[in-house]
Design an enzyme around this catalytic site. Structure first.
Site, PDB file in Angstrom:
ATOM      1  N   HIS A  59       0.826  -1.206   0.000  1.00 52.16           N
ATOM      2  CA  HIS A  59       0.000   0.000   0.000  1.00 52.16           C
ATOM      3  C   HIS A  59       0.863   1.260   0.000  1.00 52.16           C
ATOM      4  O   HIS A  59       0.547   2.240  -0.658  1.00 52.16           O
ATOM      5  CB  HIS A  59      -0.911  -0.025   1.240  1.00 52.16           C
ATOM      6  N   GLU A 129      -7.703   7.884  -4.907  1.00 48.79           N
ATOM      7  CA  GLU A 129      -7.298   6.761  -4.079  1.00 48.79           C
ATOM      8  C   GLU A 129      -8.376   5.700  -4.182  1.00 48.79           C
ATOM      9  O   GLU A 129      -9.465   5.970  -4.662  1.00 48.79           O
ATOM     10  CB  GLU A 129      -7.258   7.214  -2.612  1.00 48.79           C
ATOM     11  N   HIS A 131     -10.492   2.713  -1.723  1.00 49.24           N
ATOM     12  CA  HIS A 131     -10.745   2.205  -0.375  1.00 49.24           C
ATOM     13  C   HIS A 131     -11.583   0.937  -0.511  1.00 49.24           C
ATOM     14  O   HIS A 131     -12.723   0.875  -0.083  1.00 49.24           O
ATOM     15  CB  HIS A 131     -11.449   3.265   0.477  1.00 49.24           C
ATOM     16  N   ASN A 132     -10.984  -0.058  -1.179  1.00 49.13           N
ATOM     17  CA  ASN A 132     -11.745  -1.246  -1.582  1.00 49.13           C
ATOM     18  C   ASN A 132     -12.013  -2.211  -0.444  1.00 49.13           C
ATOM     19  O   ASN A 132     -13.152  -2.571  -0.179  1.00 49.13           O
ATOM     20  CB  ASN A 132     -10.995  -1.983  -2.693  1.00 49.13           C
ATOM     21  N   HIS A 133     -10.958  -2.639   0.235  1.00 51.43           N
ATOM     22  CA  HIS A 133     -11.169  -3.631   1.283  1.00 51.43           C
ATOM     23  C   HIS A 133     -11.998  -3.089   2.440  1.00 51.43           C
ATOM     24  O   HIS A 133     -12.907  -3.765   2.907  1.00 51.43           O
ATOM     25  CB  HIS A 133      -9.827  -4.194   1.762  1.00 51.43           C
ATOM     26  N   ASP A 153      -5.253  14.030   1.326  1.00 52.13           N
ATOM     27  CA  ASP A 153      -4.134  14.008   0.380  1.00 52.13           C
ATOM     28  C   ASP A 153      -3.972  15.375  -0.275  1.00 52.13           C
ATOM     29  O   ASP A 153      -2.860  15.845  -0.497  1.00 52.13           O
ATOM     30  CB  ASP A 153      -4.391  12.967  -0.724  1.00 52.13           C
ATOM     31  N   SER A 354      -6.570   6.374  12.802  1.00 50.62           N
ATOM     32  CA  SER A 354      -7.697   7.241  13.135  1.00 50.62           C
ATOM     33  C   SER A 354      -7.708   8.401  12.160  1.00 50.62           C
ATOM     34  O   SER A 354      -6.659   8.897  11.763  1.00 50.62           O
ATOM     35  CB  SER A 354      -7.562   7.770  14.565  1.00 50.62           C
ATOM     36  N   GLN A 355      -8.899   8.824  11.802  1.00 50.92           N
ATOM     37  CA  GLN A 355      -9.050   9.783  10.702  1.00 50.92           C
ATOM     38  C   GLN A 355      -8.823  11.229  11.137  1.00 50.92           C
ATOM     39  O   GLN A 355      -8.660  11.515  12.317  1.00 50.92           O
ATOM     40  CB  GLN A 355     -10.462   9.644  10.134  1.00 50.92           C
ATOM     41  N   GLY A 579      -0.983   9.108  -9.698  1.00 51.07           N
ATOM     42  CA  GLY A 579      -1.582   7.792  -9.877  1.00 51.07           C
ATOM     43  C   GLY A 579      -1.434   6.956  -8.639  1.00 51.07           C
ATOM     44  O   GLY A 579      -0.748   7.344  -7.682  1.00 51.07           O
ATOM     45  N   SER A 582      -3.804  -0.276  -6.553  1.00 52.66           N
ATOM     46  CA  SER A 582      -4.305  -1.100  -5.466  1.00 52.66           C
ATOM     47  C   SER A 582      -4.300  -2.523  -5.994  1.00 52.66           C
ATOM     48  O   SER A 582      -5.095  -2.871  -6.864  1.00 52.66           O
ATOM     49  CB  SER A 582      -5.718  -0.646  -5.099  1.00 52.66           C
TER      50      SER A 582
END
Lengths: 798, 242
Positions: A59, A129, A131-133, A153, A354-355, A579, A582
């Protein structure tokens, strides 16, 4: 303090530790870690192992695309051709900006985002970006934090850019998939769809950034591993593009508190999904905290109160501070970090994702002034230590030193591992549509989930906030006609705009990843140009989502797609500036008798194109404006049915994926660009998924009818029967084509502009609210707009 | 500059329409300043120097307790005296979208005569909705001066349905307090109410967003017919009448 015993262990022992600790490090990488500690004559601390695993994760480091590949291409006769690729990224997308050397590209693949010039004072930062999983196991939270993350970002690009638009692209399993056809403990696609849309809506709307652009793809191969792409564009003064951390600067964190949410996000997203994957890896988002610190931070930026900034994304403080201090050194005091609750272990504080947190590098003399402003706006902040000149990452919790790592080893010690890739040429077969009638095919195409209206989703996103929106996702008299791309004015008071277009098509990729890259790039460019973007001020961004690239054929497809990106970029003259990839988008189940089953996603490439438009008013939209105007097709149609919507709805395989012909492409894009600038066209729509007939129908959704004769459209290459010819003209998805509406009195001007492009005048817009297609004297299709529109609008709803 | 042309855009954590609102005011000739509620609470006297106060849209404090509620409570208990004085002097106060919700939930609108008898609640559809709507306006209100009966503006909200208790919606219309109604009601608002004024007419709560329509090319049907820039005109009316 806990140590991890690795010295003297066999490879198997090392791999056991990697697996147990969710480090996602392979044998060679674990060996490199072991060697480092053997040289240091000590064992690593728990925190050090976590820091290394995070820093070296796929990642964060993009080991596959950045590393060497032994690539074998096997042609149809079975002949093998081997080549060594030193770094896929460097040999494809990275190369484009260098070779094209455009002066408006201000920062390319260096920072959090790519940066291009907007006007003499400002620049545009662009990033997407995935955020699949997280979205697979916790759709609402996963998608929301995907949005929050990419916004940071942009906020952390240079010394900070102000976000002015979001884009969101999703790939889901079909919502009507019967539960019993889905294996394993995964969420049903409908639940993922609803959760993701709500997550994006609640975060994007609250944080006050218009969601202007997007796409939704439905395909059974995304049932187990959905894709959620989130992109943001921001604007910043050119003087803030550069940032530099200086030894002695204070490390300050701002924004949200640190909790136990999102531990191991970086490493977990670097592996495949498994049934037992638990949702504690997913973070919890709070858009208002993000909005608060964003506003305050941009104020601090304009007062020059900090030197550098980085967002806390995957890997949290570890990644942010480790990256910022990679060339200096950093000394961290974790006990100062504000926590959500007590009881976090030091390594958890350092690695937590944590965000809504950012890390600033602040000169000691500015700390007081900075703190005052943050306090006044209710933004929490803390001193986490300082950047040093030691070249080491030293992390303390109270008196105890929990990590002391050499930055050079941490950032440069990752062994390069050669991977193998194989690409097998497949014999091509002709497309044959079977017995489907043209009228039936038309309706099926308009009702295909990937063509159908996404209004139900679009309306829930605020696409007007910030007041700069010009070309919206839906427009026209009834506000339900789809538009190519979008256009937005990022700077209040300036009519300069940014146009953005997207291209994504996994159906092409299944057949031919190289041509998928060509077609997606051109589609993104077509949409951008149609929205008023200036081709000479345009940039591309790539987002690869791929399956298990340890499988040679899967990686082979990625090599092909990357090379397609390079070719398209050079042919169109649009460089890649940013770019992300993932990988490991696959799902693995283990049956009771221990049998493993793996489902890979189809290799999926999202291309985003962004371009500056000198005048927001240039964007005319894709909806027909008035009856009595001429309709032209720009560009030639080829027999390119491979991966088309018609092939999907008719259940027939075969045919080639649309190719990119550089001269046709430049001709068509150039014509649209100058016609918009000379105001000779009233509407323009690119021909893409669903072909000519889908584009024509969508233009009529403004309520203006059309009557066209396709007899004059000349097909290239080959002899075709009447039926074949009709099918190709109506449904082929060849690139470099548009439909445009021109007032009769401007027709001569338009035709003059078209010297370098093929154009066909095919009919006119009408008063009757019908879509009529003839070929010479043969009536082919005729239907009320309302009937077609109803099919198109009624597919995606609750 | 004339004091009355000074405008304050009040911003809370989570407010997100402040930038464009400030620009719309400036573009119309006001001298506008964005003020954070925390500094406003420290110096509410700053209202004396201003002629216009706008509470813009967004999600103040996240709206987790209902749209506009937390900011409404903040205004009610921290600065209500100053705001009441401001309104009594006939100065202009406008709340747009979430700002309208704040005015209603703090009791500033509809006002004492309809106390606690109106609210803004979840759209009938149960969904957030972002689209342009046709509105029927009464141009005898200075806010909509020189406008024809029908105009268009964008809306974007999840809780925009106006709901009155004890026939207050009817009462508001009867007493001439409803200058703007939906033609194509997007949220189920009672009697199509899209905005209301105070009894004095100098306080307006408005669900649609005039600050998002400052250029003709922003209209979704531009090109198919002539369009007028209603948002810009509305801000001109405000500054002119301040």
């Amino acid at each position: 303090m806990r140590k991890v015993r690795i010295r003297g262990l066999s490879r198997k022992g090392l791999l056991d530790i990697s697996g147990k600790m969710v480090l996602s490090l392979n044998g060679a990488e674990m060996e490199a870690v072991k060697k480092y500690y053997e040289e240091q004559s000590r064992e690593p601390s728990l925190m050090e192992m976590e820091i290394i695993a995070q820093t070296w994760s796929e990642h964060c480091k993009h080991k596959t695309m950045g590393g060497p590949v032994e690539y074998t291409r096997i042609d149809i006769s079975g002949e093998e051709k081997k080549e060594n690729i030193n770094s896929l990224l460097k040999e494809t997308v990275f190369r484009t900006a260098r070779e094209l050397d455009r002066d408006y590209c201000l920062s390319v693949f260096e920072d959090n985002a790519g940066v291009i010039r907007f006007d003499s004072d400002s620049a545009i930062a662009i990033k997407a970006e995935t955020h699949n999983h997280p979205s697979a196991i916790e759709p609402y939270g996963g998608a929301a934090t995907g949005v929050g993350g990419v916004i940071r970002d942009i906020l952390g690009c240079g010394r900070g850019a102000r976000p002015f638009m979001n884009l969101d692209v999703f790939c889901f399993g079909p919502c009507d998939t019967p539960r019993e056809e889905i294996e394993g403990e995964v969420l049903h696609p409908e639940r993922i769809f609803k959760g993701v849309v709500k997550g994006v809506r609640d975060y994007g709307n609250r944080v006050g950034i218009p969601t202007l652009s997007g796409a939704i793809i439905f395909d059974r191969d995304y049932i187990y591993n959905p894709l959620v792409y989130c992109g943001t564009l921001g604007i910043m003064p050119v003087g803030h593009i550069e940032k530099k951390v200086r030894p002695g600067d204070v490390i300050i964190s701002i924004g949200g508190r640190t909790g136990r949410d999102g531990i191991h996000g970086a490493t977990f997203s670097s592996a495949g999904l498994q049934e037992e994957t638990d949702s504690g890896c997913v973070q919890i988002g709070d858009p208002v905290t993000e909005k608060k610190f964003a506003d305050a931070m941009l104020k601090l930026r304009d007062m020059n109160l900090y030197e550098a900034v980085t967002d806390c994304g995957a890997g949290g403080f570890s990644s942010a501070i480790g990256e910022m201090g990679s060339e200096t050194g950093a000394l961290v005091r974790l006990e100062n970090a504000p926590l959500k609750y007590e009881g976090l272990k030091p390594w958890e504080i350092f690695l937590s994702e944590s965000q809504e947190r950012m890390v600033l590098s602040v000169s000691p003399g500015s700390v007081e002034a900075l703190g005052k402003i943050l306090d006044a706006e209710d933004v929490e902040w803390a001193r986490l230590g300082e950047f040093t000149s030691s070249g080491r990452l030293e992390v303390y919790y109270k008196e105890k030193k929990h990590a002391d790592l050499d930055m050079e080893f941490l950032h440069g010690g990752l062994p390069r591992i050669k991977r193998k890739a194989v690409w097998r040429e497949k014999p091509s077969a002709d497309f044959e549509a079977g017995g489907i009638s043209l009228a039936e095919a038309w309706k099926k195409v308009m009702g295909d989930l990937n063509v159908a209206s996404k209004e139900r989703v679009i309306r829930e996103y605020d696409h007007e906030v910030q007041g700069g929106t010009v070309l919206k996702p839906l427009a026209g008299k009834e506000q339900d006609a789809p538009q190519d791309g979008c256009a937005v004015m990022p700077q209040p008071g300036s009519k300069r705009a940014v146009a953005v277009g997207l291209g994504i098509n996994p159906s092409y990729g299944r057949l031919d990843p190289y041509k998928m890259a060509l077609s997606c790039s051109e589609e993104a460019a077509r949409n951008t140009v149609a929205a008023g973007g200036d081709m000479k001020k345009a940039a591309f961004m790539d987002n690869f989502c791929w399956g298990d690239t340890r499988q040679e054929e899967v990686l082979g497809g990625l090599v092909r797609a990357s090379r397609g990106c390079y070719r398209a970029s050079m042919d169109l003259g649009i460089p890649f500036v940013s770019g992300k990839d993932s990988l490991n988008n696959f799902y693995e189940t283990v049956s009771q008798d221990g049998e493993r089953k793996k489902v890979n996603i189809p290799g999926t490439l999202l291309i985003t194109c962004a371009a500056v438009s000198e005048d927001a008013g240039l964007a005319v939209g894709s909806d027909f404006k008035k009856p009595g105007n001429f309709i032209y097709q720009v560009g030639r149609t080829y027999n390119e049915m491979g991966g088309s919507v018609l092939s999907r709805v008719s259940g027939r395989a075969g045919g080639g994926v649309p190719d990119l012909r550089p001269e046709c492409s430049r001709g068509a894009l150039g014509l649209i660009s100058s016609a918009l600038r000379k105001k000779t066209i009233l509407s323009v729509h690119d021909i893409s998924e669903g072909g000519f007939i889908a584009a024509l129908s969508e233009m009529c959704f403004s309520g203006v009818g059309a009557s066209v004769d396709i007899c004059g459209i000349k097909l290239k290459d080959g002899e075709f029967s009447e039926r074949e010819s009709d099918l190709i003209k109506l449904f082929s998805e060849s690139n470099s084509r548009f439909l445009v509406e021109v007032e009769p009195e401007r027709a001569e001007d338009f035709e003059k502009l078209a010297e370098e492009a093929q154009i066909f005048r095919i009919g006119e817009t009408t008063f009757d609210e019908q879509i009529t297609v003839n070929s010479g004297l043969r009536g082919i299709l005729r239907e009320d707009i309302g009937v077609v529109k109803k099919i198109w609008k009624s597919q995606i709803d609750e | 500059m004339n004091k009355s042309k000074k405008a304050i855009v009040l911003k809370a954590p989570g407010t997100n329409n402040d930038m464009e609102t400030r620009f719309a005011l400036e573009e119309a000739g006001a001298l506008a300043e964005t003020v954070h509620v925390n500094s406003f609470a420290q110096r509410p006297g700053m209202l004396e120097d201003a002629g216009i106060l706008v509470i813009p849209g967004g999600f103040p404090y996240g709206d987790y307790l209902g749209a506009g509620r937390v900011l409404a409570i903040f205004l009610k208990y921290r600065v209500m005296n100053e705001i009441t004085k401001f309104i009594k002097k006939g100065k202009l106060l406008m709340g747009v979208c979430s700002g309208f919700q704040v005015l209603v939930k703090s009791g500033i609108l509809p006002g004492k005569d309809f106390e606690n008898r109106a609210t803004l609640t979840y759209n009938d559809s149960g969904r957030f909705i972002c689209r342009w709507v046709r509105l029927k306006v009464d141009s005898s209100f200075f806010w909509f001066e020189k406008m024809p009966e029908e105009i268009e503006l964008p809306v974007a909200h999840g809780e925009g349905k106006f709901k009155g208790a004890q026939e207050s919606a009817k009462g508001l219309i009867k007493s001439g307090r409803v200058p703007v109604k939906y033609i194509d009601n997007p949220n189920g608002s009672e009697l199509d109410i899209a905005g209301i004024t105070s009894s004095g007419g100098n306080v307006l709560g408005l669900m649609p967003h005039p600050e998002r329509y400052l250029y003709d090319f922003q209209h979704p049907a531009r090109g198919s017919r002539d369009v007028k820039v209603w948002g810009r005109l509305m801000y001109r009316n405000i500054v002119k009448n301040a």
